[in-house]
Motif scaffolding. Sequence first.
Motif, PDB file in Angstrom:
ATOM      1  N   SER A  81       0.835  -1.209   0.000  1.00 39.46           N
ATOM      2  CA  SER A  81       0.000   0.000   0.000  1.00 39.46           C
ATOM      3  C   SER A  81       0.869   1.258   0.000  1.00 39.46           C
ATOM      4  O   SER A  81       0.536   2.256  -0.647  1.00 39.46           O
ATOM      5  N   GLN A 121      -5.518   1.053   0.433  1.00 38.36           N
ATOM      6  CA  GLN A 121      -5.531   0.053   1.500  1.00 38.36           C
ATOM      7  C   GLN A 121      -6.876  -0.673   1.584  1.00 38.36           C
ATOM      8  O   GLN A 121      -6.912  -1.878   1.855  1.00 38.36           O
ATOM      9  N   ALA A 154      -3.025   1.958   8.333  1.00 40.75           N
ATOM     10  CA  ALA A 154      -3.133   1.035   7.200  1.00 40.75           C
ATOM     11  C   ALA A 154      -3.901  -0.218   7.610  1.00 40.75           C
ATOM     12  O   ALA A 154      -4.748  -0.719   6.862  1.00 40.75           O
ATOM     13  N   ILE A 179      -7.276  -1.616   5.857  1.00 33.31           N
ATOM     14  CA  ILE A 179      -7.221  -2.983   5.321  1.00 33.31           C
ATOM     15  C   ILE A 179      -8.322  -3.830   5.962  1.00 33.31           C
ATOM     16  O   ILE A 179      -9.006  -4.609   5.289  1.00 33.31           O
TER      17      ILE A 179
END
Length: 403
Positions: free
Chosen positions: A17, A33, A283, A287
């Motif tokens: 990412s 992400q 992140a 995700i």
Amino acid sequence: MEFAELVIVFAVTITLSNIASRILPMIPAPLIQIFLGVVLGLTEWGQSIDFEPELFLVMIIAPLLFREGEKADISSILKNFGTILFLAFGGVILTLVGVGATLSFLLPSVPLAACFAFGAALGPTDAVAVSSLSGRVNIPKKAMHILEGEGLLNDASGVTAFQFALGALITGSFSAVNAGMSLVVSSIGGALIGFLLVWFKQKIIHLIEKASAQDVTGYLLIELLLPFLAYVLAEAFDVSGIIAAVAAGILQASGFRKISVFDAELSSLSHSTWTIIAFTLNALVFIFLGIELTQVFSPVWGDGLYPNGLLLAIIVLISVMLFVIRFISISLFYVFKDGSKKFKKQLNEILILTFGGVKGTVSLATIFILPFSINNMMFYQRSLLLFLTAGVILVTLVIGIIV
């Protein structure tokens, strides 16, 4: 071995990412992400992940808010404190009521308390997404400081409001007076825990210095422990762990530190370390959002309980309503504060504050707290609310980018 595999998979995904956001700078990292999370969610690893809401708060949200408080520009926040306070508390309450009432009207089968919990979860704005947008748009410093200050405070107010709505959902009763008193006590108690913890940390540092045992690594490890200790201690005393983490971070802000060669070295190492940690934690949340989209999509989209067109319409309508509520409330606040004559001159700033109010990290982590069952009965609307929250986060990010 499965845990080790997951750690490696997440590490690789986060690294990808970061690389992708550098190669494609026009696409904000959160969207990349989320996409990678969707891809991961379709794999065996993604399907095996179970989310623990409390772990989200203590391991991800607490350190992120601590860091936001630590790097906050205190003087700029104090200059715009009235606006920030209104957005952080008044904005969250207006969102809770407006969004909650709208969802209850559109989906009467969802309990009213759950609708208000949904509204509270969507109250906080996402500082990371705002920073991502600010890197592509020349946002005036005043507006940026307001958005950052709001993001610092409304995370705590949003999570606290959500917890009260959740309590009403579980117990079936709600008292505005008791909730207000509890909010005040919880906030003051959390702030006090944060203050005492930082005071205790300074005493330990003083003893270390007297023993001539100064060490950058040791100091940094103590600092990294602060948000986790603040949250856990506050929750143990039944006060706000989120506010405790924020208070501890603010007291750690650079404006309150002495300056020396050792402190400069520690500050440099701390900044580098926290930059990596903050990127990793943020992140992970986006995700997880992508993974959650794959997990809740099929049962909600395919169960036939609600028409799919209706679900999409609700997501778009709630997203638009969030911005409308925000624009109207900010406009009225500015008119009340400065008068209607200055409104046209302030319109650009009002629009920036409106569309800077995108949703993200805290909203996602907060909605995960919804229980799977209530009073030994399955809470079937949990997947629906997760699906709607994920959809609204995605739409507000896209609208923010386009505008």
